[in-house]
Design a protein around this motif. Structure first.
Motif, mmCIF file in Angstrom:
data_model
loop_
_atom_site.group_PDB
_atom_site.id
_atom_site.type_symbol
_atom_site.label_atom_id
_atom_site.label_comp_id
_atom_site.label_asym_id
_atom_site.label_seq_id
_atom_site.Cartn_x
_atom_site.Cartn_y
_atom_site.Cartn_z
ATOM 1 N N ARG A 587 1.110 -1.026 0.281
ATOM 2 C CA ARG A 587 0.327 -0.328 -0.349
ATOM 3 C C ARG A 587 0.805 1.132 0.079
ATOM 4 N NH1 ARG A 587 -5.042 -0.192 0.746
ATOM 5 N NH2 ARG A 587 -6.629 1.743 1.472
ATOM 6 N N GLY A 588 2.305 1.076 0.321
ATOM 7 C CA GLY A 588 2.892 2.256 1.159
ATOM 8 C C GLY A 588 3.573 2.819 -0.028
ATOM 9 N N ASP A 589 4.138 1.894 -1.181
ATOM 10 C CA ASP A 589 5.221 1.880 -2.352
ATOM 11 C C ASP A 589 4.052 2.430 -3.429
ATOM 12 O OD1 ASP A 589 7.061 1.031 -1.141
ATOM 13 O OD2 ASP A 589 7.167 -0.986 -1.467
ATOM 14 N N PHE A 590 2.785 2.081 -3.524
ATOM 15 C CA PHE A 590 1.496 2.667 -4.521
ATOM 16 C C PHE A 590 1.244 3.666 -4.024
ATOM 17 C CE2 PHE A 590 -3.284 2.415 -5.478
ATOM 18 C CZ PHE A 590 -3.053 2.281 -7.252
ATOM 19 N N ARG A 595 1.843 9.288 -6.082
ATOM 20 C CA ARG A 595 2.098 10.783 -6.091
ATOM 21 C C ARG A 595 2.915 11.806 -6.556
ATOM 22 N NH1 ARG A 595 4.241 11.877 0.417
ATOM 23 N NH2 ARG A 595 4.088 13.622 -0.226
ATOM 24 N N ASN A 596 4.188 10.057 -7.388
ATOM 25 C CA ASN A 596 5.195 11.158 -8.356
ATOM 26 C C ASN A 596 4.388 11.349 -9.816
ATOM 27 O OD1 ASN A 596 6.885 10.753 -6.750
ATOM 28 N ND2 ASN A 596 7.346 8.993 -6.903
ATOM 29 N N GLN A 597 3.011 11.234 -9.957
ATOM 30 C CA GLN A 597 2.257 10.949 -10.740
ATOM 31 C C GLN A 597 1.158 11.315 -11.000
ATOM 32 O OE1 GLN A 597 3.532 10.310 -14.354
ATOM 33 N NE2 GLN A 597 4.635 9.005 -13.483
ATOM 34 N N PRO A 598 1.195 12.833 -10.825
ATOM 35 C CA PRO A 598 -0.789 13.161 -10.623
ATOM 36 C C PRO A 598 -1.588 12.999 -10.669
ATOM 37 C CG PRO A 598 1.157 14.971 -10.663
ATOM 38 C CD PRO A 598 1.784 13.772 -11.453
ATOM 39 N N MET A 599 -1.228 12.907 -12.956
ATOM 40 C CA MET A 599 -2.280 12.609 -13.539
ATOM 41 C C MET A 599 -3.280 11.234 -13.047
ATOM 42 S SD MET A 599 -3.414 11.264 -17.805
ATOM 43 C CE MET A 599 -4.495 11.246 -18.221
ATOM 44 N N SER A 602 -5.106 11.683 -9.555
ATOM 45 C CA SER A 602 -6.503 12.089 -9.903
ATOM 46 C C SER A 602 -7.192 10.544 -10.331
ATOM 47 C CB SER A 602 -5.572 13.288 -10.938
ATOM 48 O OG SER A 602 -7.244 14.062 -11.670
ATOM 49 N N LEU A 603 -6.591 10.234 -11.459
ATOM 50 C CA LEU A 603 -8.110 9.119 -12.138
ATOM 51 C C LEU A 603 -7.822 8.447 -11.263
ATOM 52 C CD1 LEU A 603 -5.926 8.150 -15.646
ATOM 53 C CD2 LEU A 603 -8.357 9.181 -14.975
ATOM 54 N N TYR A 604 -7.060 8.127 -9.777
ATOM 55 C CA TYR A 604 -6.875 6.769 -9.104
ATOM 56 C C TYR A 604 -8.405 7.038 -7.656
ATOM 57 C CZ TYR A 604 -6.342 3.556 -5.676
ATOM 58 O OH TYR A 604 -6.524 2.249 -5.056
ATOM 59 N N ARG A 605 -8.423 8.736 -7.682
ATOM 60 C CA ARG A 605 -9.007 9.068 -6.751
ATOM 61 C C ARG A 605 -10.551 9.657 -6.986
ATOM 62 N NH1 ARG A 605 -5.831 14.876 -5.598
ATOM 63 N NH2 ARG A 605 -4.316 13.846 -3.705
ATOM 64 N N GLN A 606 -10.621 9.631 -8.710
ATOM 65 C CA GLN A 606 -11.948 9.465 -9.144
ATOM 66 C C GLN A 606 -12.363 8.129 -9.045
ATOM 67 O OE1 GLN A 606 -13.776 12.017 -10.310
ATOM 68 N NE2 GLN A 606 -11.981 13.344 -9.783
ATOM 69 N N PHE A 607 -11.372 7.284 -9.568
ATOM 70 C CA PHE A 607 -12.137 5.768 -9.160
ATOM 71 C C PHE A 607 -12.704 5.703 -7.988
ATOM 72 C CE2 PHE A 607 -10.784 1.764 -7.704
ATOM 73 C CZ PHE A 607 -11.264 0.774 -8.155
ATOM 74 N N TYR A 620 -6.047 10.953 1.193
ATOM 75 C CA TYR A 620 -6.279 12.298 1.601
ATOM 76 C C TYR A 620 -5.319 12.649 2.971
ATOM 77 C CZ TYR A 620 -9.488 13.270 -1.708
ATOM 78 O OH TYR A 620 -10.294 13.111 -1.883
ATOM 79 N N ASN A 621 -5.476 11.386 3.988
ATOM 80 C CA ASN A 621 -4.479 11.756 4.688
ATOM 81 C C ASN A 621 -2.727 11.481 4.659
ATOM 82 O OD1 ASN A 621 -6.330 11.375 7.223
ATOM 83 N ND2 ASN A 621 -6.911 9.550 6.801
#
Length: 787
Positions: A587-590, A595-599, A602-607, A620-621
Motif C-alpha cells: 500500500r505504501g509503495d503504491f 504521488r509522482n504521477q499527478p494525472m 487524480s484518476l485513481y481518486r475518481q475511481f 487524503y490522510n
C-alpha cells in the motif's frame, strides 16, 4: 523431345504412369534406410531419420541420432537423442516432427530440431507401453493413434487440441493385429485392423466386423493395408497375393489384382491424381516396385537400393540413399499433346510453333488445320495446362511458347490463365531448386495455397525468397512482405550472440513503419527468449500504447507501463495499470508511486470516489489534504450513516479537518449543521413530523406551518437569521395557511423590515390578491377584489 515419352508406362488402355528424378541425394547416409526410423512430410516436405534406433543387435551404449533433411537431402538439423526409446516418427500438417516414445510420451520438434513441447497419451498407454503408432492427418489437424501392449487402441484426432479417445476392445484379440490403419469417415477417426481373415472397424462406441465386397476366397490373413491420401479409398494385401481395392467405407469394390507374390510388402501406398477416374496402388518390396490398378497387367520397376515411399496428393515420392523420384499418372493434357501420333489440338499447336521457329511453311498448315476445326482456344488451354504439370523448365517454356503463339491468332482469348500459369511456374521452379528442396507439383501447389507455401518458406528461414515471391505476385503487404518481415524479426531476436542494441536497431532499420508489423509481438518473442531489455527497446518503436502497456506489465515493468499509459491519454489504459500496480505493490509503495504521477493520482481518486471510499480517505490522510478530507467526511455523513449520532460524529471529523486546513468558514458551517441536526432530532421527538435533513429555512417554514411560531422565532435567533429573511419566510408560510388573522397580527407587531411586499395568495377565493403595505401608521393588510 523425340524420346519424351520413353519413361511413360501404360497401365491398361487408358492411363500412363511416369517416374522422373527430382533430386540426386547427397546426404551421405552412413546406414541403410532399413536401419532407421523414417518419416517424410507430404507436399514435398522434409525427411526425418532416427539413426541407430533401439535394436537388439545394436550396442546399448550407442545413442541414436535424429537427423532432419530437406527433400533434396540438405541437412536441416541433427541432434543426439537423449530421451526414451522411439516407436514411430511422423510429421504434422504444420511440419512439426512428432516422436512417439515407448512410454506413450510424444515429443514435438521443429524443422530445425528445436524442441517445442511434449504430451502424453494417457496412463493406460504408459502402463502397457506402445507397440505401434500412426501419425495421420484429418481436416481438424494431425492426429496420433497408438496400439498398446494390451492390444488396445488410443487416439487423438488433433494433437493441437488433445482429447484422448480409448477405442473399444476387439473380442478375442490375444496378439497384435497383422496390420492396421486409421480411417476418417463422417468427420470421425476410426481404426481398421486385421486379425487373421477378419477385419474389424473401431469407432468411439463399438467394434464391428466388416467384410470387403467381392474379396477373392482363400484369404487367411491380411498382410498390409493402405488408405488413399484423401481417405476415400482402401487397399488390402492378402496372403494369397491378391490386392483388393475399394472404397474406404468397404461398401464398394473397385478392382482386384493378383500380383503372384505372397511375401508381405514393405510398403503399400495409393497413387492417384485428383479428378482422375484411374485408381492405382504402388507396392514396394526389397528390390521391386509394382504399380497395379484396374488392368490385367502391372508396371514394375527394379529398386537398386533401399527405398521409401511417400504418398502425395497426385502421386508417390520415392527416395533412397542416392536418388529422389516422383511417380504419378500422366495428366490428360500432357497425354493428349505428347502421345505418339496424337492429333489433339494442343499437339498440333506445339508442332506449329516448332515449325514457325524453323521458319517452315508447315506452321501455317498446322495452324489452319486447328482453326478450321475451331479448336484453337482448346489448343492454347491444353498447352497452358500441360506446362503446369511439367517438371523440366525447358519443356514448360516450349509449351508456353506454343500457347503464346496460338494466342496471337485469337481475338478474345483472356490472358489471365496464361499470365497466372507463368507466375505459378516461376514460383514452383524457384522452390524446386536443389538448395530450397520443396518439390511441389502444380496440383499440390494449388491445394496448399500460396499463403501456406510462404509459411513453409518462413519456417525454413528462407526470408529473401519468400519476400521475392510476395513482391513478384504483388500480394498485399499485410499478407505478404509485412508478415514475413515480422517472422524474420522474431527469428532475429533469438540470436543471442548479438547485442540488444544492435538487434533492435537492425530490426527497426529493416521494418521501419511497415504496415501490418507489430513491434509488440516481436518484443513478446524477445521476452519469451529471456531478453527483457531488448523487448523494452523494441517497444519504443511500437506506436500503439495499447500494445505496449500489457507487455510491460507482463515483464514486471509496471512503472514504465504507467508512464506509457499516461502519455497515451487513454484513461482506460491508465486504470488498467493502476489496478495492476495496486495488486502488485504494497500500500505504501503504491501511494508513493501515485504521488509522482499527478494525472494517475487524480484518476485513481475518481475511481475511489465510486468504488473504494476507505482508500480515498487514506490517500487524503497520506497527502495531508485536510480540505478534501473534510469534504470526504461531509459526504460520508450523508451517504453512509443513518443514525444521527454517527452523522454528527462524521461532521465533527469534517470540522476538525477544516480547522486543520485553516478553512474557518467551512468549519463553522459544519458546526452549525451539527447543531441543526441535534435540534431537528429534538423537534421530531417533541413535536413529531419530519425535520431531520431539512434546511434551516425549511425547518423554520415547517415550524410556522405547524403553528409553532415562537419556536420558529427562537430558531431564527439561535442561528442568526436576518429579520428580513424571517419576515419573508413567515409571511409566505402564513399566506399558504390562509391564516389571515395571524398574518395581520404579525404585520402589526412591528415595522416591516422588508418594505413594500406583494404576497400572492393563490388559494384565496374570488381571485383576491393579498399584499402588505406600509403607511404612516404602520403596516396594514389590504385586499384587491375583482381581479
Amino acid at each position: 523431345m523425340d524420346c519424351y515419352t520413353a519413361n511413360w508406362n501404360p497401365l491398361g488402355d487408358s492411363a500412363f504412369y511416369r517416374k522422373y528424378e527430382l533430386y540426386s541425394m547427397d546426404w551421405d547416409l552412413k546406414e541403410e534406410l532399413r536401419d532407421c526410423l523414417v518419416a517424410a512430410a507430404p507436399y514435398g516436405g522434409p525427411i526425418a531419420l532416427l539413426r541407430n534406433p533401439w535394436r537388439k543387435e545394436k550396442a546399448a551404449s550407442i545413442r541414436p541420432v535424429l537427423e532432419i533433411y530437406s527433400a533434396s537431402g540438405l541437412p536441416l538439423a541433427s541432434l543426439l537423442w537423449k530421451s526414451g526409446p522411439v516407436v514411430s516418427l511422423g510429421w504434422s500438417a504444420e511440419e512439426e516432427l512428432l516422436c512417439v516414445q515407448e512410454d506413450g510420451v510424444v515429443l514435438v520438434y521443429g524443422l530445425h530440431g528445436d524442441f517445442r513441447r511434449h504430451f502424453s497419451m494417457g496412463n493406460e498407454v504408459l502402463q502397457n507401453r506402445v507397440l505401434d503408432a500412426r501419425i495421420f492427418h484429418t481436416e481438424f489437424g494431425s492426429g496420433v493413434a497408438i496400439l498398446t501392449g494390451a492390444h488396445r487402441f488410443t487416439l487423438s484426432a488433433n494433437v493441437g487440441d488433445l482429447k484422448l479417445r480409448r477405442m473399444p476392445e476387439v473380442p478375442g484379440l490375444q496378439s497384435a493385429p497383422s496390420c492396421w490403419t486409421t480411417l476418417c469417415q463422417d468427420r470421425v477417426a476410426h481404426i481398421l485392423l486385421a486379425v487373421g481373415p477378419d477385419l474389424y472397424l473401431l469407432d468411439h462406441a463399438a467394434c464391428s466386423a466388416v467384410t470387403p465386397p467381392g474379396l477373392a476366397p482363400g484369404v487367411s490373413s491380411f498382410l498390409q493395408m493402405a488408405v488413399s491420401f484423401t481417405y476415400r479409398h482402401l487397399a488390402l494385401f492378402t496372403d494369397t497375393g491378391y490386392i483388393w481395392m475399394g472404397t474406404a467405407s468397404l461398401k464398394e469394390k473397385l478392382c482386384e489384382f493378383n500380383c503372384n507374390i505372397r511375401a508381405p510388402p514393405k510398403q503399400m501406398v495409393w497413387c492417384s491424381r485428383p479428378r482422375s477416374k484411374e485408381r492405382a496402388v504402388v507396392v514396394a518390396w526389397e528390390r521391386r516396385l509394382m504399380v497395379v490398378g484396374d488392368a490385367p497387367e502391372s508396371i514394375q520397376f527394379v529398386l537398386d537400393e533401399d527405398s521409401y515411399l511417400v504418398p502425395e496428393l497426385d502421386g508417390v515420392r520415392i527416395f533412397s540413399c542416392s536418388t529422389h523420384e516422383f511417380l504419378h499418372e500422366v495428366p490428360v493434357a500432357s497425354e493428349e499433346i505428347f502421345k505418339i501420333a496424337s492429333m489433339a489440338p494442343g499437339a498440333l499447336l506445339l508442332e506449329a510453333q516448332k515449325e514457325y521457329e524453323k521458319e517452315s511453311q508447315k506452321a501455317d498448315e498446322y495452324l489452319r488445320e486447328i482453326q478450321e476445326l475451331g479448336h484453337l482456344t482448346q489448343a492454347v488451354q491444353q498447352c497452358i495446362e500441360a506446362a503446369g504439370h511439367e517438371h523440366q523448365p525447358d519443356m514448360q517454356k516450349s509449351l508456353l511458347r506454343a500457347a503464346s503463339f496460338g494466342k496471337c491468332f485469337l481475338d478474345r482469348f483472356p490472358p489471365d490463365s496464361f499470365v497466372r500459369m507463368c507466375q505459378d511456374l516461376r514460383v514452383l521452379n524457384a522452390i524446386r531448386d536443389y538448395h530450397i528442396g520443396i518439390p511441389l507439383t502444380y496440383s499440390q501447389y494449388k491445394q496448399l495455397t500460396i499463403q501456406v507455401l510462404l509459411d513453409r518458406l518462413v519456417l525454413r528461414r528462407l526470408y529473401p525468397l519468400a519476400i521475392q515471391i510476395c513482391e513478384y505476385l504483388r500480394l498485399p503487404e499485410v499478407q505478404g512482405v509485412s508478415r514475413i518481415l515480422a517472422h524474420w524479426a522474431c527469428y532475429k531476436v533469438q540470436q543471442k550472440d548479438v547485442s540488444d542494441e544492435d538487434v533492435a536497431r537492425a530490426i527497426n532499420q529493416k521494418l521501419g513503419d511497415t504496415p501490418g508489423v507489430s513491434y509488440s509481438d516481436i518484443a513478446a518473442r524477445a521476452y519469451g527468449c529471456g531478453r527483457t531489455e531488448l523487448a523494452i527497446k523494441l517497444l519504443e518503436y511500437e506506436p500503439r500504447s495499447g500494445e505496449q502497456v500489457p507487455l510491460l506489465l507482463k515483464m514486471k515493468r509496471s512503472k514504465l507501463a504507467l508512464s506509457k499509459a499516461i502519455e497515451s491519454g487513454d484513461t482506460d489504459l491508465v486504470f488498467t495499470v493502476l489496478l495492476h500496480l495496486k495488486n502488485e505493490l504494497n500500500r505504501g509503495d503504491f501511494f508513493m508511486t501515485l504521488r509522482n504521477q499527478p494525472m494517475a493520482l487524480s484518476l485513481y481518486r475518481q475511481f475511489c470516489k465510486h468504488q473504494e471510499l476507505e482508500t480515498l480517505k487514506d490517500l487524503y490522510n497520506q497527502d495531508d489534504n485536510h480540505q478534501e478530507l473534510g469534504s470526504f467526511h461531509i459526504r460520508a455523513s450523508y451517504a453512509a450513516e443513518e443514525r444521527i449520532e454517527g452523522r454528527v460524529a462524521a461532521l465533527q471529523m469534517a470540522a476538525d479537518a477544516f480547522y486543520k486546513a485553516k478553512n474557518e468558514f467551512a468549519a463553522k458551517a459544519t458546526e452549525d449543521q451539527m447543531r441543526l441536526l441535534r435540534l431537528q432530532r429534538r423537534l421530531e421527538d417533541e413535536l413529531g413530523g419530519h425535520f431531520v435533513d431539512l434546511s434551516l429555512h425549511d425547518t423554520v417554514t415547517t415550524l410556522v406551518l405547524g403553528g409553532h411560531s415562537k419556536r420558529a422565532e427562537q430558531l431564527a435567533r439561535d442561528f442568526r437569521i436576518p429579520d428580513k429573511r424571517l419576515w419573508w419566510l413567515k409571511l409566505t408560510a402564513l399566506a399558504d395557511l390562509e391564516d389571515w388573522e395571524e398574518l395581520e397580527k404579525f404585520s402589526k407587531s412591528k415595522k416591516s423590515p422588508i418594505g413594500y411586499l406583494v404576497v400572492p395568495a393563490l388559494r384565496l377565493r374570488r381571485s383576491q390578491l393579498l399584499y402588505v403595505c406600509q403607511g404612516g401608521g404602520g403596516a396594514r393588510l389590504c385586499t384587491l377584489k375583482g381581479i
